[in-house]
Design a protein around this motif. Structure first.
Motif, PDB file in Angstrom:
ATOM      1  N   TYR A  94     -24.542  22.489  20.277  1.00  0.00           N
ATOM      2  CA  TYR A  94     -24.158  22.704  21.671  1.00  0.00           C
ATOM      3  C   TYR A  94     -22.857  23.500  21.748  1.00  0.00           C
ATOM      4  O   TYR A  94     -21.892  23.202  21.041  1.00  0.00           O
ATOM      5  CB  TYR A  94     -23.933  21.355  22.367  1.00  0.00           C
ATOM      6  CG  TYR A  94     -25.198  20.718  22.913  1.00  0.00           C
ATOM      7  CD1 TYR A  94     -26.420  20.885  22.285  1.00  0.00           C
ATOM      8  CD2 TYR A  94     -25.150  19.938  24.059  1.00  0.00           C
ATOM      9  CE1 TYR A  94     -27.562  20.292  22.781  1.00  0.00           C
ATOM     10  CE2 TYR A  94     -26.293  19.326  24.567  1.00  0.00           C
ATOM     11  CZ  TYR A  94     -27.502  19.514  23.915  1.00  0.00           C
ATOM     12  OH  TYR A  94     -28.628  18.925  24.412  1.00  0.00           O
ATOM     13  N   VAL A  95     -22.858  24.512  22.627  1.00  0.00           N
ATOM     14  CA  VAL A  95     -21.620  25.224  22.941  1.00  0.00           C
ATOM     15  C   VAL A  95     -20.838  24.370  23.937  1.00  0.00           C
ATOM     16  O   VAL A  95     -21.346  24.031  25.004  1.00  0.00           O
ATOM     17  CB  VAL A  95     -21.917  26.613  23.550  1.00  0.00           C
ATOM     18  CG1 VAL A  95     -20.621  27.313  23.934  1.00  0.00           C
ATOM     19  CG2 VAL A  95     -22.713  27.467  22.563  1.00  0.00           C
ATOM     20  N   PRO A  96     -19.613  23.987  23.608  1.00  0.00           N
ATOM     21  CA  PRO A  96     -18.886  23.072  24.481  1.00  0.00           C
ATOM     22  C   PRO A  96     -18.502  23.706  25.813  1.00  0.00           C
ATOM     23  O   PRO A  96     -18.406  24.930  25.940  1.00  0.00           O
ATOM     24  CB  PRO A  96     -17.632  22.729  23.663  1.00  0.00           C
ATOM     25  CG  PRO A  96     -17.459  23.893  22.750  1.00  0.00           C
ATOM     26  CD  PRO A  96     -18.841  24.364  22.417  1.00  0.00           C
ATOM     27  N   ASP A  97     -18.304  22.859  26.806  1.00  0.00           N
ATOM     28  CA  ASP A  97     -17.821  23.334  28.109  1.00  0.00           C
ATOM     29  C   ASP A  97     -16.504  24.083  27.916  1.00  0.00           C
ATOM     30  O   ASP A  97     -15.622  23.640  27.177  1.00  0.00           O
ATOM     31  CB  ASP A  97     -17.594  22.151  29.053  1.00  0.00           C
ATOM     32  CG  ASP A  97     -18.883  21.491  29.467  1.00  0.00           C
ATOM     33  OD1 ASP A  97     -19.944  22.142  29.337  1.00  0.00           O
ATOM     34  OD2 ASP A  97     -18.849  20.328  29.912  1.00  0.00           O
ATOM     35  N   GLY A  98     -16.398  25.214  28.583  1.00  0.00           N
ATOM     36  CA  GLY A  98     -15.189  26.010  28.501  1.00  0.00           C
ATOM     37  C   GLY A  98     -15.316  27.200  27.572  1.00  0.00           C
ATOM     38  O   GLY A  98     -14.545  28.153  27.682  1.00  0.00           O
ATOM     39  N   ALA A  99     -16.278  27.154  26.632  1.00  0.00           N
ATOM     40  CA  ALA A  99     -16.510  28.280  25.724  1.00  0.00           C
ATOM     41  C   ALA A  99     -17.674  29.109  26.251  1.00  0.00           C
ATOM     42  O   ALA A  99     -18.593  28.586  26.887  1.00  0.00           O
ATOM     43  CB  ALA A  99     -16.798  27.779  24.319  1.00  0.00           C
ATOM     44  N   ASP A 100     -17.656  30.437  25.978  1.00  0.00           N
ATOM     45  CA  ASP A 100     -18.767  31.280  26.441  1.00  0.00           C
ATOM     46  C   ASP A 100     -19.229  32.291  25.400  1.00  0.00           C
ATOM     47  O   ASP A 100     -20.078  33.137  25.679  1.00  0.00           O
ATOM     48  CB  ASP A 100     -18.395  32.012  27.735  1.00  0.00           C
ATOM     49  CG  ASP A 100     -17.241  32.993  27.554  1.00  0.00           C
ATOM     50  OD1 ASP A 100     -16.747  33.132  26.410  1.00  0.00           O
ATOM     51  OD2 ASP A 100     -16.843  33.622  28.547  1.00  0.00           O
TER      52      ASP A 100
END
Length: 393
Positions: A94-100
């Motif tokens: 999972y790509v964490p919240d805040g990263a894009d």
């Protein structure tokens, strides 16, 4: 006589797809979907990393960033990525919240808990990210009714949340060869006898289709024996297939035998070469196919009629053979009132019809990988002409 196209349409109209059954996905290979399958989940269910590296903000490129945690497949980082922070990430995580975006590990330099990009060129948001729902979303239709389930389709059904799928029941096929001249394969032939090859050949043709096949052996050219054989096969069959005895000779007794046991003949004689005496009808709940006895005739009618009927009853949405085109390597003579299906070999878009086309010859049958099609009343055509053919499996 009726045309091949008309005969195929009449035959498929005699039967409906068999009832559906729900089976586990690990048993579904080679079956046809009885109804459409929709996604029970979203794939990917969240933004996932496509590479090993570091999850970061694209607006902060090229860093540096402080590495404050890790996200691996099945073990996501639970927090929110703040400004100036990075998360060590692995493929499928999972790509964490805040990263894009993802700084892939071969493009970065890390010292202790600090990582930065080798290049100062900007990176776009979404780089190396598999976005949620990119494959499909919950409720999306992923497979249509009539689809043949191969490895990829089964993987898609599983990914969409299914552990079982609805498929058409396997047609039950009963084979019977008729003829006083026939002997069991492998038995030495006496004068006037030949090995019975048609039933074995048809079983081989049916091997890759979802069906259950049983061979009821050889029945002599005797009306009572044929009637007994037909009655014995009819009680649990979906399709009854006979070979031989469907022409107009004194010993061709399949038609009168079928009449005597209460069968209905839907059509008999098709304008084709080979295979003209082909016959179709019903006996009780079973479809009856009477194939000619010559091996090439049995093969061609099996390919054009039996196999499509099996696929149709098993739930296939497009049961007829796919017609393709190639360039003929030889001159083709004119065709009379019957469509021609010549045994041929196709390679690299070039098709060559064999010189020997007698329906009793088996060697050309073993060598062919295509049937070169010519419509009734087709004029002669020179080499280099585009022609139609059907692949031989």
């Amino acid at each position: 006589m009726i045309s091949v196209v008309e005969a195929q349409a009449k035959l498929l109209a005699l039967a409906s797809p068999l009832p559906a059954q729900e089976i586990p996905v690990n048993e579904a290979a080679g079956r046809y979907l009885a109804s459409a399958v929709s996604a029970k989940r979203t794939q990917p269910s969240a933004n996932l990393s496509a590479m090993d590296g570091y999850a970061v903000r694209s607006t902060e490129w090229p860093g540096p960033w402080e590495v404050v945690g890790e996200s691996a497949a099945g073990r996501p980082f639970a927090g929110h990525l703040a400004h100036g922070q990075a998360i060590r990430i692995f493929t499928g995580a999972y790509v964490p919240d805040g990263a894009d975006c993802i700084l892939i590990q071969e493009d970065g330099q890390r010292s202790g808990d600090i990582v930065k990009a080798d290049s100062v060129l900007p990176i776009q948001a979404g780089r190396f990210v598999r976005h949620a729902g990119e494959d499909f979303r919950i409720g999306d239709g992923v497979l249509t009714a009539g689809t043949l389930l191969r490895a990829g389709q089964i993987a898609l059904a599983v990914a969409a949340g299914h552990g079982s799928v609805p498929v058409g029941r396997r047609p039950r096929i009963r084979l019977m060869a008729s003829g006083d001249e026939l002997v069991v394969p492998g038995v030495q032939c006496g004068p006037g006898h030949i090995p019975s090859s048609n039933s074995v050949m048809l079983q081989a043709m049916l091997r890759d289709l979802p069906c259950e096949v049983s061979d009821h052996g050889i029945v002599p050219d005797n009306l009572q024996a044929l009637e007994k054989g037909l009655r014995g096969m009819s009680h649990d069959a979906d399709i009854i297939v006979t070979t031989g005895g469907v022409s107009v000779g004194d010993h061709d007794l399949i038609r009168p035998a079928l009449h005597n046991v209460g069968a209905t003949i839907n059509f008999w004689k098709v304008a084709m070469r080979p295979g003209k005496p082909f016959m179709a009808g019903t006996l009780g709940n079973a479809i009856v196919l009477g194939l000619p006895g010559n091996p090439a005739s049995a093969f061609v009618t099996g390919l054009l009629f039996l196999l499509p009927l099996v696929r149709h009853m098993a739930g296939c949405s497009e049961p007829l053979p796919q017609i393709q085109e190639a360039t003929t390597a030889t001159d083709l003579p004119a065709v009379g009132e019957r469509a021609s299906f010549a045994r041929a070999y196709v390679e690299n878009g070039i098709i060559t019809a064999f010189a020997q086309q007698d329906s009793g010859l088996i060697h050309p049958l073993a060598a062919c990988n295509a049937l070169l099609m010519q419509e009734a009343d087709c004029p002669s055509r020179p080499a280099g002409t585009r022609v139609k053919y059907v692949s031989v499996p």
